[in-house]
Scaffold this motif. Structure first.
Motif, PDB file in Angstrom:
ATOM      1  N   THR A  22      45.667  48.084  48.362  1.00  0.00           N
ATOM      2  CA  THR A  22      44.540  47.824  47.463  1.00  0.00           C
ATOM      3  C   THR A  22      44.296  46.326  47.395  1.00  0.00           C
ATOM      4  OG1 THR A  22      45.019  49.790  46.124  1.00  0.00           O
ATOM      5  CG2 THR A  22      43.660  48.068  45.118  1.00  0.00           C
ATOM      6  N   THR A  23      43.088  45.910  47.758  1.00  0.00           N
ATOM      7  CA  THR A  23      42.717  44.495  47.694  1.00  0.00           C
ATOM      8  C   THR A  23      42.265  44.156  46.277  1.00  0.00           C
ATOM      9  OG1 THR A  23      42.037  44.542  50.006  1.00  0.00           O
ATOM     10  CG2 THR A  23      41.238  42.706  48.660  1.00  0.00           C
ATOM     11  N   LEU A  24      42.858  43.127  45.712  1.00  0.00           N
ATOM     12  CA  LEU A  24      42.539  42.718  44.331  1.00  0.00           C
ATOM     13  C   LEU A  24      41.369  41.731  44.384  1.00  0.00           C
ATOM     14  CD1 LEU A  24      46.213  42.207  43.088  1.00  0.00           C
ATOM     15  CD2 LEU A  24      44.796  44.259  42.938  1.00  0.00           C
ATOM     16  N   ASP A  25      40.160  42.263  44.596  1.00  0.00           N
ATOM     17  CA  ASP A  25      38.980  41.439  44.790  1.00  0.00           C
ATOM     18  C   ASP A  25      38.176  41.246  43.509  1.00  0.00           C
ATOM     19  OD1 ASP A  25      38.234  44.015  44.569  1.00  0.00           O
ATOM     20  OD2 ASP A  25      36.982  44.089  46.369  1.00  0.00           O
ATOM     21  N   ALA A  26      38.720  41.585  42.357  1.00  0.00           N
ATOM     22  CA  ALA A  26      38.042  41.404  41.075  1.00  0.00           C
ATOM     23  C   ALA A  26      38.873  40.500  40.179  1.00  0.00           C
ATOM     24  CB  ALA A  26      37.805  42.742  40.392  1.00  0.00           C
ATOM     25  N   ALA A  27      38.212  39.893  39.208  1.00  0.00           N
ATOM     26  CA  ALA A  27      38.939  39.014  38.293  1.00  0.00           C
ATOM     27  C   ALA A  27      40.003  39.774  37.514  1.00  0.00           C
ATOM     28  CB  ALA A  27      37.962  38.339  37.331  1.00  0.00           C
ATOM     29  N   ALA A  28      39.740  41.062  37.222  1.00  0.00           N
ATOM     30  CA  ALA A  28      40.711  41.918  36.524  1.00  0.00           C
ATOM     31  C   ALA A  28      40.629  43.309  37.141  1.00  0.00           C
ATOM     32  CB  ALA A  28      40.432  41.966  35.024  1.00  0.00           C
ATOM     33  N   THR A  29      41.743  43.822  37.590  1.00  0.00           N
ATOM     34  CA  THR A  29      41.823  45.155  38.184  1.00  0.00           C
ATOM     35  C   THR A  29      42.498  46.084  37.191  1.00  0.00           C
ATOM     36  OG1 THR A  29      41.975  44.239  40.406  1.00  0.00           O
ATOM     37  CG2 THR A  29      42.689  46.516  40.118  1.00  0.00           C
ATOM     38  N   SER A  30      41.749  47.050  36.669  1.00  0.00           N
ATOM     39  CA  SER A  30      42.296  47.994  35.694  1.00  0.00           C
ATOM     40  C   SER A  30      43.113  49.062  36.404  1.00  0.00           C
ATOM     41  CB  SER A  30      41.167  48.636  34.891  1.00  0.00           C
ATOM     42  OG  SER A  30      40.262  49.297  35.759  1.00  0.00           O
TER      43      SER A  30
END
Length: 463
Positions: free
Chosen positions: A17-25
């Motif tokens: 899973t690529t963490l491409d967001a400021a916050a990953t829920s």
């Protein structure tokens, strides 16, 4: 480049899973960016966020089973740093999530990309692509006549077994159970003969008198009793399990249409939700709810879609919950000072039963001690505090046209009729018609279906 999470299941890599967001829920909610379907994971379980200098940290929520980083529990609400290679576990899920920071990933990507650069620039010729090894070459087997013969033999055995099952099912349907009627004269004659034999032979020895009968031993052993009933009625009982939870008597039970979940209501005022797919060896429910404080559960029924269920308690207001036990809707309570039940918008006394429409997910049926059956439309009108108002009412009467309590209710398999058990010993049926119909008389009535003054604990209509 972004940081990433590598998934591992039983030691094998299961995805990234690529963490491409400021916050990953992270949670069990379908809208979570990293959705986990494990039953111990909360809907909003945790969040993985970016901080200053592109640093990565974890914010755990206040949950029942918590979150661990490298084997240490993360404090709820605190920012837990996530270095490269950190191992994260959510609740009791067996999956491991390993953090891969962008710097470490970038070095590996550059190294791999440099190995495939062309050897000549400007000439239009490039490096010969490498042939990828076949990972399944070792497991592939050549097709042979022996394999075809084995498949044909397996298909023949399956066909023969299916024919045996069909013949057994046909015999069970066609065979009718036999009953031996009780004759008072014969029983009295047998008792007199036994008494005469005892007088002639003298008193029975103490050891024989105290010896229990074989039938009594079988009844006392619960397991033997279940096996005896299953054999006598040819019930297809293959497995059984003792569900943990209720301390008092079970008063209602319902299974969803798919058979994956079951509801159990008891006299301790609680409804327990069991999920066979996520159940461990402890056989505990994944959720317990108390619909109405101080009122035992009397009836449970799933919607045909399986996404919600009807819960009837000893109060006058049934309730609707979703499949995870979240409250959705509550029915209205009628005016207790109105004598005509058709002019109230809900039950005024104890509800005794409930049943969902077999085909329509927005209609259900309830019965009550106020002498009425009520048909509810979940898309209908609501009153004060958003309580659902009754769609229309069926008044239950005894043989003298007086109000009679309805102790159970049920829809027919096609949904075109409703039936109820009444306190006067009758079973009554009505065809479901329009809202303007007054339902004064039932379309069918069995006056002596059960003993007068007794409650019919359940009702069902055969196909």
């Amino acid at each position: 480049p972004f940081h990433a999470l590598e998934h591992y299941k039983d030691g094998a890599h299961a995805g990234t899973t690529t963490l491409d967001a400021a916050a990953t829920s992270v949670g069990r909610d379908a809208n979570a960016r990293l959705a986990l379907l494990h039953p111990t994971v909360s809907r909003d379980h945790a969040a993985i966020c970016y901080g200053a200098d592109h640093a990565l940290f974890l914010v755990a929520r206040e949950t029942s089973y918590g979150t661990t980083v490298n084997g240490t529990a993360a404090a709820p609400g605190a920012k837990t740093p996530l270095p490269d290679g950190a191992e994260v576990r959510f609740a009791l899920s067996s999956r491991r999530y390993v953090v891969r920071l962008a710097a470490a990933r970038g070095a590996r990507e550059v190294e791999m990309a440099g190995a495939d650069l062309p050897v000549a620039f400007g000439s239009g010729r490039g490096a010969k692509p490498k042939e990828k090894p076949d990972a399944h070459a070792a497991t592939k087997r050549p097709r042979s006549e022996d394999a075809d013969a084995a498949r044909a033999a397996l298909a023949e055995r399956r066909k023969k077994r299916q024919a045996e099952i069909d013949a057994l099912a046909k015999g069970m349907v066609e065979a009718a159970p036999t009953y031996t009627p009780w004759a008072p004269g014969v029983a009295a004659a047998e008792a007199a003969a036994i008494e005469d034999a005892d007088d002639a032979d003298g008193p029975m020895p103490l050891a024989k008198a105290d010896a229990p009968a074989p039938e009594q031993e079988e009844v006392e052993d619960e397991g033997d009793a279940v096996a005896l009933l299953a054999k006598r009625w040819a019930l297809p009982v293959s497995h059984e399990v003792a569900l943990a939870g209720p301390d008092k008597a079970v008063s209602a039970i319902a299974a969803d249409p798919s058979g994956g979940r079951v509801l159990v209501g008891s006299l301790d005022y609680k409804v327990r939700l069991y999920d066979f797919g996520g159940m461990d060896k402890r056989h505990r429910p994944f959720r317990e709810i108390e619909p109405e404080e101080g009122h035992p559960v009397v009836a449970l029924s799933y919607a045909p879609s399986g996404d919600r269920f009807l819960c009837c308690t000893g109060s006058a207001q049934p309730q609707i919950f979703d499949r995870d036990g979240k409250f959705l809707l509550k029915f209205n309570r009628g005016d207790p000072y109105v004598t005509d039940m058709a002019r109230t918008t809900g039950h005024v006394t104890i509800v005794t039963g409930g049943h969902w429409h077999p085909h329509e997910k927005m209609r259900c049926l309830t019965s009550g001690m106020d002498g009425s059956l009520r048909l509810w439309d979940l898309c209908g009108k609501t009153g004060l505090r958003d309580f659902l108002l009754c769609d229309h009412t069926i008044r239950v009467r005894d043989g003298k046209a007086k109000k009679c309590a309805a102790t159970s209710c049920a829809y027919s398999p096609d949904g075109g009729s409703v039936a109820c058990g009444a306190a006067d010993g009758s079973v009554q049926m009505w065809r479901v018609r329009g809202r303007a119909h007054n339902y004064l008389r039932p379309d069918a009535r069995a006056a002596t279906a059960h003993a007068k003054g007794t409650d019919a604990a359940g009702a069902g209509v055969s196909a």
